[in-house]
Enzyme design. Structure first.
Site, PDB file in Angstrom:
ATOM      1  N   GLY A  44       0.666  -1.375   0.072  1.00 44.25           N
ATOM      2  CA  GLY A  44       0.002   0.084  -0.241  1.00 44.25           C
ATOM      3  C   GLY A  44       0.193   1.341   0.033  1.00 44.25           C
ATOM      4  N   GLU A  99       4.408   3.842   6.320  1.00 45.04           N
ATOM      5  CA  GLU A  99       3.205   3.361   5.838  1.00 45.04           C
ATOM      6  C   GLU A  99       1.565   3.838   4.966  1.00 45.04           C
ATOM      7  OE1 GLU A  99       1.851   0.622   6.364  1.00 45.04           O
ATOM      8  OE2 GLU A  99       1.418  -0.560   8.150  1.00 45.04           O
ATOM      9  N   ASP A 100       1.204   3.178   4.790  1.00 46.58           N
ATOM     10  CA  ASP A 100      -0.001   3.884   4.194  1.00 46.58           C
ATOM     11  C   ASP A 100      -0.951   4.331   5.044  1.00 46.58           C
ATOM     12  OD1 ASP A 100      -0.821   1.134   4.739  1.00 46.58           O
ATOM     13  OD2 ASP A 100      -1.734   0.522   2.905  1.00 46.58           O
ATOM     14  N   ASP A 103      -4.667   2.131  10.881  1.00 46.86           N
ATOM     15  CA  ASP A 103      -6.386   1.946  11.137  1.00 46.86           C
ATOM     16  C   ASP A 103      -6.023   1.375  12.924  1.00 46.86           C
ATOM     17  OD1 ASP A 103      -8.728   1.457  11.125  1.00 46.86           O
ATOM     18  OD2 ASP A 103      -8.632  -0.009   9.909  1.00 46.86           O
ATOM     19  N   LYS A 131      -6.255   6.612  10.731  1.00 47.01           N
ATOM     20  CA  LYS A 131      -8.555   6.098  11.470  1.00 47.01           C
ATOM     21  C   LYS A 131      -8.031   6.090  13.083  1.00 47.01           C
ATOM     22  CE  LYS A 131      -9.881   3.326   7.550  1.00 47.01           C
ATOM     23  NZ  LYS A 131      -9.986   2.283   6.997  1.00 47.01           N
ATOM     24  N   VAL A 153     -10.721   3.523   2.734  1.00 51.59           N
ATOM     25  CA  VAL A 153     -10.069   4.152   1.628  1.00 51.59           C
ATOM     26  C   VAL A 153      -9.593   3.045   0.519  1.00 51.59           C
ATOM     27  CG1 VAL A 153     -10.297   6.642   3.195  1.00 51.59           C
ATOM     28  CG2 VAL A 153      -8.007   4.698   3.693  1.00 51.59           C
ATOM     29  N   ASP A 159      -6.136  -0.268  -1.635  1.00 51.53           N
ATOM     30  CA  ASP A 159      -6.654  -0.503  -3.244  1.00 51.53           C
ATOM     31  C   ASP A 159      -7.789  -1.271  -2.744  1.00 51.53           C
ATOM     32  OD1 ASP A 159      -5.925  -2.732  -0.630  1.00 51.53           O
ATOM     33  OD2 ASP A 159      -6.172  -3.867  -2.290  1.00 51.53           O
ATOM     34  N   ARG A 165      -5.341   0.758  -7.344  1.00 58.44           N
ATOM     35  CA  ARG A 165      -3.801   1.699  -6.837  1.00 58.44           C
ATOM     36  C   ARG A 165      -3.375   2.543  -7.499  1.00 58.44           C
ATOM     37  NH1 ARG A 165      -2.364  -2.217  -2.004  1.00 58.44           N
ATOM     38  NH2 ARG A 165      -2.847  -4.257  -2.408  1.00 58.44           N
TER      39      ARG A 165
END
Ligand code: XMP
Ligand code: MG
Length: 178
Positions: A44, A99-100, A103, A131, A153, A159, A165
């Site tokens: 990601g 990091e993407d 969560d 988040k 998202v 993805d 992506r």
């Protein structure tokens, strides 16, 4: 044509570009005179990583790691499988994990423990998205792109069932559509 989601999170390409530039400048200020070793968490974070490193006007090195959380993307179990390990040693290095999205925090928490065991000189985190309302464990994020509400998202590396992506922006679908 690119499709857009109908969820609550929409981050246009220009906003991402501006924010990534700011993060790069902040990292460059903080790591002046040092050589950060950037670790991209695949898959990601690959686009964020590519843009972020180009926004850091310092000599730096980089590497990739691939991990996968068990369970589906929306419900992290906290059990993490190492898919592809680092190629370079991190002992004594100023490591920045890229990091993407954070969560629940379970994946990042596992990863930080894994990296800490290899004794880097310092260890920080750059995450494009967070988040906070979903957090189960506290994790440090030193360089954060955007805080977002609880929605699934995708785009800009993230993805939707492996597709999308390549969207240049971030968009979302409502949680009930998941
Ligand atoms: P945890 O819950 O461990 O999860 O912090 C982090 C990982 O879960 C994936 N993830 C997402 N992927 N859209 C995505 O494309 C999302 O909204 C989303 N939320 C979590 C992601 O792989 C992240 O590294
Ligand atoms: Mg990920």
């Amino acid at each position: 044509m690119f499709t857009t989601g109908n969820g609550p999170v929409q981050i246009p390409e220009a906003a991402i570009r501006a924010r990534v530039k700011e993060l790069g400048e902040a990292i460059a200020r903080d790591y002046q005179g040092r050589t950060p070793h950037m670790i991209c968490v695949l898959n990601g974070a690959f686009i964020f990583m590519a843009d972020l490193v180009r926004a850091i006007p310092l000599p730096l090195t980089l590497d990739f790691i691939s991990i996968s959380s068990y369970g589906n993307a929306y419900k992290s179990s906290g059990e993490v499988e190492l898919i592809k390990d680092l190629r370079l040693p991190i002992h004594g290095k100023d490591v920045i994990v890229v990091e993407d999205i954070v969560d629940t925090g379970l994946t990042l928490s596992y990863l930080l423990e894994y990296l800490e065991a290899r004794k880097p000189r310092s260890l920080r985190v750059a995450a494009l998205l967070s988040k906070p309302s979903r957090r189960q464990v506290e994790v440090p994020i030193h360089y954060l792109g955007f805080e977002i509400e609880d929605a699934y998202v995708y785009g800009y590396g993230l993805d939707r069932a492996q597709f999308d992506r390549n969207l240049p922006f971030i968009t979302s679908i409502r949680p009930e559509e998941e």
